[in-house]
Structure formats: C-alpha cells, structure tokens
Design an enzyme around this catalytic site. Structure first.
Site, PDB file in Angstrom:
ATOM      1  N   ASP A   1      -1.804  11.367  11.215  1.00  0.00           N
ATOM      2  CA  ASP A   1      -1.911  10.437   9.966  1.00  0.00           C
ATOM      3  C   ASP A   1      -3.376  10.675   9.725  1.00  0.00           C
ATOM      4  OD1 ASP A   1      -2.097   8.854   7.902  1.00  0.00           O
ATOM      5  OD2 ASP A   1      -0.501   7.311   8.777  1.00  0.00           O
TER       6      ASP A   1
ATOM      7  N   CYS B   1      12.425  12.294   2.432  1.00  0.00           N
ATOM      8  CA  CYS B   1      11.621  10.937   2.806  1.00  0.00           C
ATOM      9  C   CYS B   1      12.215   9.828   1.916  1.00  0.00           C
ATOM     10  CB  CYS B   1      10.145  11.105   2.442  1.00  0.00           C
ATOM     11  SG  CYS B   1       9.756  11.310   0.856  1.00  0.00           S
TER      12      CYS B   1
ATOM     13  N   GLN C   1      11.098   3.450  -1.608  1.00  0.00           N
ATOM     14  CA  GLN C   1      10.257   2.473  -1.127  1.00  0.00           C
ATOM     15  C   GLN C   1       9.444   1.774  -2.170  1.00  0.00           C
ATOM     16  OE1 GLN C   1       8.095   3.653   2.345  1.00  0.00           O
ATOM     17  NE2 GLN C   1       9.517   2.448   3.745  1.00  0.00           N
TER      18      GLN C   1
ATOM     19  N   CYS D   1      10.011   7.527   0.529  1.00  0.00           N
ATOM     20  CA  CYS D   1       8.900   7.240  -0.283  1.00  0.00           C
ATOM     21  C   CYS D   1       9.365   6.575  -1.781  1.00  0.00           C
ATOM     22  CB  CYS D   1       7.719   8.310  -0.429  1.00  0.00           C
ATOM     23  SG  CYS D   1       7.246   8.983   1.020  1.00  0.00           S
TER      24      CYS D   1
ATOM     25  N   GLY E   1       0.688  13.276   1.302  1.00  0.00           N
ATOM     26  CA  GLY E   1       1.139  13.994   2.558  1.00  0.00           C
ATOM     27  C   GLY E   1       0.373  13.314   3.850  1.00  0.00           C
TER      28      GLY E   1
ATOM     29  N   LEU F   1       0.963  -1.159  -0.128  1.00  0.00           N
ATOM     30  CA  LEU F   1       0.008  -0.180  -0.128  1.00  0.00           C
ATOM     31  C   LEU F   1       0.856   1.241  -0.058  1.00  0.00           C
ATOM     32  CD1 LEU F   1      -1.866  -2.106   0.969  1.00  0.00           C
ATOM     33  CD2 LEU F   1      -2.793  -0.419   2.372  1.00  0.00           C
TER      34      LEU F   1
ATOM     35  N   SER G   1       1.393   5.245  -0.509  1.00  0.00           N
ATOM     36  CA  SER G   1       0.539   6.563  -0.503  1.00  0.00           C
ATOM     37  C   SER G   1       1.215   7.288  -1.468  1.00  0.00           C
ATOM     38  CB  SER G   1       0.484   7.233   0.856  1.00  0.00           C
ATOM     39  OG  SER G   1      -0.426   6.352   1.745  1.00  0.00           O
ATOM     40  N   ALA G   2       0.634   8.107  -2.331  1.00  0.00           N
ATOM     41  CA  ALA G   2       1.384   9.067  -3.267  1.00  0.00           C
ATOM     42  C   ALA G   2       2.192   9.981  -2.549  1.00  0.00           C
ATOM     43  CB  ALA G   2       0.160   9.716  -4.251  1.00  0.00           C
TER      44      ALA G   2
ATOM     45  N   THR H   1       7.979  16.042  11.545  1.00  0.00           N
ATOM     46  CA  THR H   1       6.914  15.932  10.408  1.00  0.00           C
ATOM     47  C   THR H   1       5.675  15.874  11.435  1.00  0.00           C
ATOM     48  OG1 THR H   1       5.912  14.483   9.144  1.00  0.00           O
ATOM     49  CG2 THR H   1       7.424  13.449  11.014  1.00  0.00           C
TER      50      THR H   1
ATOM     51  N   ARG I   1      -4.708   9.408   6.787  1.00  0.00           N
ATOM     52  CA  ARG I   1      -5.142   8.508   5.622  1.00  0.00           C
ATOM     53  C   ARG I   1      -6.069   7.451   6.159  1.00  0.00           C
ATOM     54  NH1 ARG I   1       1.057   6.426   4.391  1.00  0.00           N
ATOM     55  NH2 ARG I   1       1.117   6.371   6.881  1.00  0.00           N
TER      56      ARG I   1
END
Length: 361
Positions: free
Chosen positions: A293, A232, A237, A234, A260, A217, A219-220, A281, A295
């Site tokens: 978070d 980061c 990953q 991201c 974000g 999963l 996240s953009a 963060t 999300r």
C-alpha cells in the site's frame, strides 16, 4: 535569485520531466547523477546515456526479488546493463507485464560498491510521478557543477527532498451539491502546495464541528466507482458510505486521488493484468516493484483539520487508517465497519486484503 522555484516546485518539475521522458539531475554533496524513467525512456535517450557513460538500472527491492537480482543496497538494486541491452531489454526488466513473454532476462549483475542515495531518491521521485519504480541512473563527472550546466531540473537531496510533514492544502473552491444518496451537501476542492493531485471533501448536511463526525476516507477507484467493477468493493463502499451519512443527516467523505493504493491507474491496470495471470493483489504490487500500500493517509487528516474537524467516527475496515488518523491529531472515537459489495468475483481479493493487509472483513 528572482523567480527562483521553491524546493516543492523543483520537485514538481522533476516529476513532470520524468513523465515526459526527460532526464533530471539529482545531487548530494559533491556527487551528482542523471536519472531517467525506464517507463518513459526512448531509444534516443538510452543511446545518449550510453554514449555519456555507464548507466545502471535502479529497481526497488520488491522488483529485484521477482527478477532474482541481489539487492545489495537493501531497499533497491542497481542492475548493470549487459552489452547490447536495448530499449526492449530495459522495459522488459522494469515492467513485469512482459515477464511471461520474456522469462529469461538474467542472470543479473548488481552493484555493491559506492552509495545508492541518488538512485534511491530517483526511485522515490518515479513513484511520486505514478511511474514504475525503475530508473536509469548515470553518474555525472564534475558533480554538482556538471548538473547545473546540463540544463536539467536539479534536485538537491539536502534541500529538495519530500517534506516529512507532507503537503499543505488549500480549500480553493466549494459549492453546494444535491446528491441522490446523501441529500444536500457541499463539495470542497483541496489543492496541495507541492504540485500534487487535488483531493475532494464532500460535506453531507451541516456537520457539527464540536461533535465526532461520521467520516470516510475513500481512495479514488475509477474502475469501481465509475465503471462498477466487480473485482473490488470500492464502488459499493462509496455509495454505502454516502447513504449512511444521508441517513445520519451529516457526515464528511474525503475522496482522495490515490488510485490503486497510491500507484496510479496505469500501474493498477498492470496489477490487474498480473492478477489475470494468477497473482493476488499484494503479489501483483510486489512484482511491479511497489509495497502493499503506497497511500499517504496523512492527507485525510490534513483535510479534516482544514475543515475544522478534530474527532471522527470512521467508516472503515482498515485499522491502518485508524492508526494514521490518531497519529496525525484526529481522534477516532469509533471505528464503524463498512461491509458492502461482497461478490463471487471479488471474494479472493477481499480474502487477500484480510489475510495480508489486516482488513477487518
């Protein structure tokens, strides 16, 4: 009524109206109020609100804590506008990027009288619209009938609240795609029925639906995935996950448009600006008025079910993703660690994720 919008469609309209700077009406029982996003507010709209009555600025408890404003309603504060408060004042209170430039904004007077259900609903809507969680709210004399006569999008809390089960998703398009890291695959575009953002599923190879699939999963992250940001992990990953799926011969990567941590790219850039001032963060998110978070990982479970998967070997360092998959009917038979992209530039960021967000790094 012919062509009457559904609750989900009314909610989508209301999100769009807030982003445009238009007021929306929120009603509950006999009470009604007009709500306008502080971020998209104009001087003309502010003047109209003040001419019509006495609005308050509703902010989340996270933002209220930064402002030293008492949140008598628990999860939010209703801040009274002082005499002479103009558009610059409203935006300075709502947006922490101006905190250093305008540090003396208080003391604030906050409401503790009548209920805050309408204010709370407006703040939730602002978050859904990826706007700052700060909304000007003006009670409407005449309640529900006044709201209907105001020529605004009307949300009734009894019928038009967020669906507790989440949106339903349709696989609206798909095609084969050869990929550099993962080899042959197929991209699916999933569209929600609530007018929200589309999400994508990338099948690598031909995964066997009867066996646990290697899944991620993701996240953009525009800055990390596209620009190669070093702030980061991201981008690395994403690429590592695709490469591992290619090596395994099969897998599924869910690319979720929850930039974000679910606050949107504009708010993420605001958070980055706060990080430049020395906040980590999580602290930056709180100063903006968001939770750690925001999300919704139920989306990932819904997409996996839509593709026919019930068991996964989940590529993640985040135990919350594992728990959410399990809670939504996807069996996680194995958590596969995903260590990639650790640099000197993101060391503090990763340490914060481990210490405050429970990531297993």
């Amino acid at each position: 009524m012919l062509f009457a919008p559904t609750p989900a469609e009314r909610r989508a309209r209301a999100r769009a109206d807030l982003r445009l700077g238009l007021p929306v009406a929120v009603v509950s029982g006999g009470a009604a109020a007009v709500a306008v996003s502080a971020e998209t507010l104009t001087a003309r709209r502010l003047a109209e609100l003040r001419q019509a009555g006495t609005p308050v600025l509703a902010v989340s408890a996270r933002r209220a804590a930064t402002l030293k404003a008492r949140a008598y309603d628990g999860d939010l504060a209703r801040i009274e506008l002082p005499d002479g408060a103009d558009l610059m004042w409203v935006r300075a209170v709502a947006d922490p990027s101006a905190d250093l430039a305008t540090p003396l904004k208080g003391p604030f007077t906050t409401r503790r009288d009548e209920g805050a259900d309408l204010h709370r609903a407006a703040l939730v809507l602002a978050k859904e619209a990826r706007l700052l969680p700060a909304v000007l709210v003006l009670p409407l004399e005449g309640g529900r009938e006044a709201a209907r006569a105001a020529d605004l999008t009307v949300l009734d809390l009894a019928t038009d609240g967020p669906d507790p089960a989440g949106a339903a998703f349709a696989d609206v398009a798909g095609a084969r795609l050869p990929m550099d890291l993962a080899g042959q695959g197929r991209v699916h575009v999933f569209r929600p029925d609530d007018g929200g953002e589309e999400h994508y599923a990338i099948e690598v190879g031909r995964p066997d639906r009867s066996q646990p699939v290697l899944a991620r999963l993701h996240s953009a992250c525009f800055t990390g995935d596209v620009l190669g940001s070093l702030k980061c992990d991201c981008g690395p990953q994403l690429r590592t996950a695709l490469a591992r799926m290619g090596e395994a011969g099969a897998g599924v990567l869910l690319y979720l448009n929850q930039e974000g941590r679910g606050i949107g790219l504009a708010n993420k850039m605001r958070a980055y600006a706060l990080q430049d001032q020395g906040f980590d963060t999580v602290e930056a998110n709180h100063r903006l008025g968001f939770e750690d978070d925001e999300r919704d990982f139920r989306i990932g479970a819904a997409l996996l079910r839509g593709l026919g998967f019930g068991q996964v070997r989940l590529l993640t360092n985040n135990p919350a993703k594992v728990a959410m998959m399990q809670a939504n009917g996807i069996e996680v038979v194995d958590r596969v660690p995903l260590r990639a992209g650790h640099t000197a530039e993101n060391a503090a960021y990763l340490a914060t994720k481990a210490a405050k967000s429970g990531h297993l790094l």
